[in-house]
Scaffold this active site. Structure first.
Site, mmCIF file in Angstrom:
data_model
loop_
_atom_site.group_PDB
_atom_site.id
_atom_site.type_symbol
_atom_site.label_atom_id
_atom_site.label_comp_id
_atom_site.label_asym_id
_atom_site.label_seq_id
_atom_site.Cartn_x
_atom_site.Cartn_y
_atom_site.Cartn_z
ATOM 1 N N GLU A 154 -26.212 -9.289 19.402
ATOM 2 C CA GLU A 154 -25.029 -9.722 18.633
ATOM 3 C C GLU A 154 -25.188 -9.212 17.187
ATOM 4 O O GLU A 154 -26.297 -9.167 16.668
ATOM 5 C CB GLU A 154 -25.039 -11.262 18.648
ATOM 6 C CG GLU A 154 -23.983 -11.944 17.825
ATOM 7 C CD GLU A 154 -24.222 -13.473 17.782
ATOM 8 O OE1 GLU A 154 -25.394 -13.916 17.809
ATOM 9 O OE2 GLU A 154 -23.230 -14.213 17.714
ATOM 10 N N LYS A 194 -16.236 -13.122 20.793
ATOM 11 C CA LYS A 194 -16.940 -14.384 21.079
ATOM 12 C C LYS A 194 -15.985 -15.577 21.031
ATOM 13 O O LYS A 194 -15.287 -15.786 20.029
ATOM 14 C CB LYS A 194 -18.048 -14.563 20.047
ATOM 15 C CG LYS A 194 -18.951 -15.756 20.246
ATOM 16 C CD LYS A 194 -20.085 -15.696 19.215
ATOM 17 C CE LYS A 194 -21.102 -16.786 19.335
ATOM 18 N NZ LYS A 194 -22.197 -16.616 18.356
ATOM 19 N N CYS A 252 -23.987 -14.499 22.685
ATOM 20 C CA CYS A 252 -24.862 -15.574 22.231
ATOM 21 C C CYS A 252 -24.476 -16.960 22.725
ATOM 22 O O CYS A 252 -24.685 -17.297 23.871
ATOM 23 C CB CYS A 252 -25.002 -15.537 20.714
ATOM 24 S SG CYS A 252 -26.414 -16.539 20.186
#
Ligand code: CDV
Length: 338
Positions: free
Chosen positions: A47, A131, A187
């Site tokens: 990330e 995300k 993540c």
């Protein structure tokens, strides 16, 4: 036809707030070159790979903040042409390695925590993911520079592209004439069953997930504020492995998960734990250092079949009529006290 592909998690060690962009780029290019030397066809990077993990800092200065983002507008074109990062994508293309890599995306209208999957054959962006589950807070816990903040809710908008699987057509030949079905997470998303199942429902065979997971952030976690650094590190590694192995298993897919690791700015430790996990939930390869490291394994996509056709045959065993609450309610509604 065999469906065997050599893949890698490209772990990236410490990147400080003052590390020059050129130094990071040179390290990423070295990892792609190592991947190509070993016959790797897909390398997954972490990330926000091109910079330090800046959401841990309160950065009121917009001029500094903007340096952590790549501009991606109709005039700049896709990330692969960005002046700061182009050399990385060009090298991956020259070497024929597919890459997934995370970065701060600035569209001119909004900023996202994003990852792209780029074909090593054509240099095209095959898919983009933003995300969805942004952890942390909008306001800093405090302004003490030794505190690890988690300001993703301040700097990014929640991802708005959904959980869309795609075919990695670049790997069609390696995958026996049927392009692998790929999903992307970033993540914190790996802790949430919802995203994994959306991908499971699209038949994903390879999940790609980069992360920056702090190894010590008691103000973020709450609970025992006197937790030792050693215990916190152990817990962070335990939960990371727990969720990746469990969700790979319950969705019958491989997962390639890649860490930004090491101690940034000599203050902020991040866990390593880059791994390749198989559809039965076993770790088939994992990192052994906290620095730049390529974790390589040859995977056989047909290993997804047992789970997809038997224990986790979703079409056969799911009872959607029982799951309404999952999409009707965001938070917790306990039953009333009798
Ligand atoms: N970058 C992240 O999303 N980190 C979170 C931490 C802050 C909980 C993670 O899930 O690893």
């Amino acid at each position: 036809m065999p469906r065997r592909i050599k893949v890698a998690a490209a772990q990236v060690g410490a990147v400080h707030r003052t590390t020059p962009r050129g130094d990071v780029l040179a390290r990423l290019i070295k990892l792609v070159e190592q991947a190509a030397e070993q016959g790797v066809k897909l390398a997954v990077f972490p990330e926000t790979t091109f910079t330090t993990f800046f959401p841990r800092y309160y950065i009121p200065d917009e001029t500094e903040l903007s340096t952590y983002f790549e501009l991606e507008t109709s005039s700049t074109g896709p990330i692969t042409r960005g002046t700061n990062v182009k050399a990385f994508f060009d090298r991956a293309r020259e070497l024929g390695v597919d890459v997934q890599i995370g970065y701060g995306e600035d569209t001119g209208e909004g900023r996202y925590n994003t990852a792209v999957y780029v074909s090593g054959k054509t240099g095209e962006v095959l898919n983009k993911y933003r995300k969805v589950h942004l952890p942390g807070t909008t306001e800093p816990f405090d302004l003490d520079p030794t505190t690890t903040n988690q300001l993703e809710k301040r700097y990014f908008l929640p991802g708005n592209l959904g959980f869309n699987a795609f075919r990695a057509v670049s790997l069609k030949a390696e995958a026996g004439g049927s392009s692998p079905i790929v999903g992307q997470l970033i993540c914190n998303d790996r802790r949430w069953a919802e995203g994994w199942r959306c991908y499971g429902l699209q038949g994903v065979e390879i999940m790609c997930c980069g992360y920056n997971t702090t190894a010590y952030a008691p103000k973020l976690w709450g609970g025992d504020q006197s937790i030792t650094r050693e215990k916190a590190y152990e817990e962070a590694m335990f939960h990371h492995k727990l969720v990746v192995q469990a969700h790979a298993y319950t969705n019958s897919m491989f997962c390639i998960t890649s860490a930004r690791s090491g101690v940034d700015d000599d203050l902020h430790p991040l866990i390593p734990g880059s791994m390749i996990v198989d559809p039965e939930g076993h770790i088939v390869a994992e990192s052994t250092t906290e620095g730049d490291e390529l974790v390589v394994a040859e995977i056989d996509l047909d290993e997804c079949l047992q789970g997809k056709e038997r224990t986790f045959n979703l079409g056969k065993h799911r009872r959607v009529e029982m799951y309404g609450r999952l999409v009707q309610e965001g938070g917790v509604s306990p039953p009333p006290e009798p």
